[in-house]
Design a protein around this motif. Sequence first.
Motif, mmCIF file in Angstrom:
data_model
loop_
_atom_site.group_PDB
_atom_site.id
_atom_site.type_symbol
_atom_site.label_atom_id
_atom_site.label_comp_id
_atom_site.label_asym_id
_atom_site.label_seq_id
_atom_site.Cartn_x
_atom_site.Cartn_y
_atom_site.Cartn_z
ATOM 1 N N PHE A 87 0.841 -1.190 0.000
ATOM 2 C CA PHE A 87 0.000 0.000 0.000
ATOM 3 C C PHE A 87 0.881 1.246 0.000
ATOM 4 O O PHE A 87 1.776 1.389 0.841
ATOM 5 N N VAL A 88 0.615 2.132 -0.954
ATOM 6 C CA VAL A 88 1.372 3.374 -1.059
ATOM 7 C C VAL A 88 0.404 4.538 -1.241
ATOM 8 O O VAL A 88 -0.787 4.354 -1.422
ATOM 9 N N SER A 89 0.955 5.745 -1.204
ATOM 10 C CA SER A 89 0.192 6.981 -1.318
ATOM 11 C C SER A 89 -0.739 7.116 -0.113
ATOM 12 O O SER A 89 -0.643 6.362 0.853
ATOM 13 N N SER A 90 -1.633 8.096 -0.150
ATOM 14 C CA SER A 90 -2.469 8.352 1.023
ATOM 15 C C SER A 90 -3.765 9.047 0.634
ATOM 16 O O SER A 90 -3.759 9.968 -0.200
ATOM 17 N N PRO A 91 -4.884 8.649 1.242
ATOM 18 C CA PRO A 91 -6.146 9.362 1.011
ATOM 19 C C PRO A 91 -6.158 10.733 1.685
ATOM 20 O O PRO A 91 -7.112 11.494 1.510
ATOM 21 N N ARG A 92 -5.100 11.044 2.432
ATOM 22 C CA ARG A 92 -5.018 12.360 3.081
ATOM 23 C C ARG A 92 -4.388 13.420 2.175
ATOM 24 O O ARG A 92 -4.430 14.605 2.502
ATOM 25 N N PHE A 93 -3.788 13.012 1.076
ATOM 26 C CA PHE A 93 -3.202 13.992 0.162
ATOM 27 C C PHE A 93 -4.320 14.843 -0.461
ATOM 28 O O PHE A 93 -5.331 14.308 -0.922
ATOM 29 N N ASP A 94 -4.097 16.136 -0.511
ATOM 30 C CA ASP A 94 -5.117 17.053 -1.039
ATOM 31 C C ASP A 94 -5.008 17.150 -2.558
ATOM 32 O O ASP A 94 -4.753 18.215 -3.123
ATOM 33 N N MET A 95 -5.208 16.034 -3.231
ATOM 34 C CA MET A 95 -5.082 16.014 -4.685
ATOM 35 C C MET A 95 -6.107 16.917 -5.360
ATOM 36 O O MET A 95 -5.786 17.659 -6.298
ATOM 37 N N TYR A 96 -7.342 16.885 -4.878
ATOM 38 C CA TYR A 96 -8.411 17.627 -5.539
ATOM 39 C C TYR A 96 -8.411 19.112 -5.179
ATOM 40 O O TYR A 96 -9.214 19.874 -5.709
ATOM 41 N N GLY A 97 -7.494 19.502 -4.287
ATOM 42 C CA GLY A 97 -7.312 20.927 -4.028
ATOM 43 C C GLY A 97 -6.445 21.599 -5.068
ATOM 44 O O GLY A 97 -6.316 22.824 -5.088
ATOM 45 N N CYS A 98 -5.832 20.795 -5.947
ATOM 46 C CA CYS A 98 -4.965 21.333 -7.001
ATOM 47 C C CYS A 98 -5.806 21.606 -8.246
ATOM 48 O O CYS A 98 -6.143 20.690 -8.997
ATOM 49 N N GLU A 99 -6.162 22.847 -8.430
ATOM 50 C CA GLU A 99 -6.961 23.247 -9.584
ATOM 51 C C GLU A 99 -6.136 24.168 -10.480
ATOM 52 O O GLU A 99 -5.381 25.006 -9.991
ATOM 53 N N PHE A 100 -6.284 24.009 -11.740
ATOM 54 C CA PHE A 100 -5.500 24.787 -12.706
ATOM 55 C C PHE A 100 -6.414 25.509 -13.689
ATOM 56 O O PHE A 100 -6.315 25.354 -14.909
ATOM 57 N N GLY A 101 -7.348 26.282 -13.142
ATOM 58 C CA GLY A 101 -8.223 27.089 -13.972
ATOM 59 C C GLY A 101 -9.345 26.331 -14.640
ATOM 60 O O GLY A 101 -10.091 26.904 -15.444
ATOM 61 N N LEU A 102 -9.493 25.041 -14.322
ATOM 62 C CA LEU A 102 -10.531 24.231 -14.952
ATOM 63 C C LEU A 102 -11.477 23.633 -13.917
ATOM 64 O O LEU A 102 -12.211 22.685 -14.209
ATOM 65 N N GLY A 103 -11.473 24.196 -12.716
ATOM 66 C CA GLY A 103 -12.321 23.671 -11.665
ATOM 67 C C GLY A 103 -11.714 22.429 -11.029
ATOM 68 O O GLY A 103 -10.560 22.061 -11.281
ATOM 69 N N LYS A 104 -12.501 21.767 -10.231
ATOM 70 C CA LYS A 104 -12.048 20.579 -9.520
ATOM 71 C C LYS A 104 -11.824 19.423 -10.492
ATOM 72 O O LYS A 104 -12.623 19.192 -11.395
ATOM 73 N N ALA A 105 -10.704 18.711 -10.315
ATOM 74 C CA ALA A 105 -10.408 17.581 -11.189
ATOM 75 C C ALA A 105 -11.509 16.531 -11.106
ATOM 76 O O ALA A 105 -12.148 16.345 -10.065
ATOM 77 N N LEU A 106 -11.703 15.824 -12.208
ATOM 78 C CA LEU A 106 -12.688 14.750 -12.248
ATOM 79 C C LEU A 106 -12.141 13.464 -11.636
ATOM 80 O O LEU A 106 -12.895 12.654 -11.104
ATOM 81 N N ALA A 107 -10.830 13.284 -11.753
ATOM 82 C CA ALA A 107 -10.217 12.057 -11.253
ATOM 83 C C ALA A 107 -8.717 12.242 -11.155
ATOM 84 O O ALA A 107 -8.132 13.098 -11.831
#
Length: 449
Positions: free
Chosen positions: A376-396
């Motif tokens: 098991f790697v990575s973490s569900p605590r990483f704020d991946m969906y907080g990273c927006e680049f002018g296109l709104g919240k990522a879909l996945a």
Amino acid sequence: MTSPTVNLISECYIKPPDDALSDKTNQPIHFTPFELPFLNFNYIQKGLLFAKPPPPENQDFSITAYLDDLRRSLSATLTHFHPLTARLATRKQQNTHSYVIYIDPENNSGVKFVYATVDVTISDILTSTDVPLVVHSFFDLKNAINHEGHTLPLLSIQVTELNDGIFIGGSLNHLIADGTSFWHFMAAWSETFRSKEQKRFFKRQALEGYDPIINLPFTHQDQFIKRFEHPQYKERFFHFSSATVSRLKAKANAECNTRKISSLQAVSALLWRCVTRVRRQSGVSTETICKLAINNRSRLNPPLSDDYFGSPIQLVMGTATVEDLMAHGLGWAALRLQEAVANHDNTAVEKLVDCWLKNPMPYKLSGLFHPNTVNFVSSPRFDMYGCEFGLGKALAARSGAANKDDGKMTMYPGRDGGGSMDVEVCLLPKYMMDLEDDDEFINALSDQH
């Protein structure tokens, strides 16, 4: 079925503005005993899928202007993360048996930036049962190992334009960053893109009690470079709703009459049990192992800063015989993992480091994977969906082919938040098919549809 072709349109190298580095140090940045063992591992590959603006807004959307904005903000972000534009270097001295690998800031070759296109839709990516193979082509440096950072960029960004979407994928040398640092950088770039004040920086600090310069016992790279051939595996995402996660956590804790088991440990224990079952490991006394990648920042004494930029990770293990794992319930398995994590304190970290320093040999990626192991790697605590680049919240969020094999489990936050999780499961085809028919696994997910 053949995979769609990703077409390379352009590539360039991005550096900070010329006047931004005048006060930056050109001193070598040396690696720690946490990082050097991973010279043979692949780069981290993670990325985000965004939708293009819908009509009528998309009439004003220009991919050329958007790419210019990405490049400009990336350059500005690198002002505070300038070592990412460098390359690795090795200093060898035969008479003193010195072989030192480090980041050479004077080699400011830049971060690679790739623009590509592909004739697929967002639906093609998200509705497929398996993760489509084309997703692996959304990342640059597909088969690179960390040692190749001597000649390859330490960071490469690939922006892939879909028919109705944009995928921004990063490939980052795993010596210089773990998942915490990867998403720390992506958040900084996102903040800069959105013209917000950037409060994130490239921050290193020495490990107390250890020589900052580690001599490896080699005279040539051929003495330790071991590449890994990835087998054919299936790769699927499974969504655990917040209600499902809460229920699994409550069940695990109730079975052990405790409150110590975390959500992550409960979900990991479920998959450990189910994957072990579908593998039909021979011999009930055979050992089965669940490995968890763990962040050492807060476990050291004194601790490293939360925004320490590096890869201070190690693996902890829960072990059991197949017979015991199957005979006991979810809580029993989860408690094995909880105890492994709880016991990983500063003393345990130092013991692992000291053991490696006595024989500082880089790990083989093949050693991470074994037919009796789940990782098991990575973490569900990483704020991946907080990273927006002018296109709104990522879909996945998705990952590349790097560091994968049978038994690799990658944890993501669920897009809807609230403690939900997505798990990217990599298994051999025969095991993946059986996992989806496993009663315990089906029952765990059955209440969320």
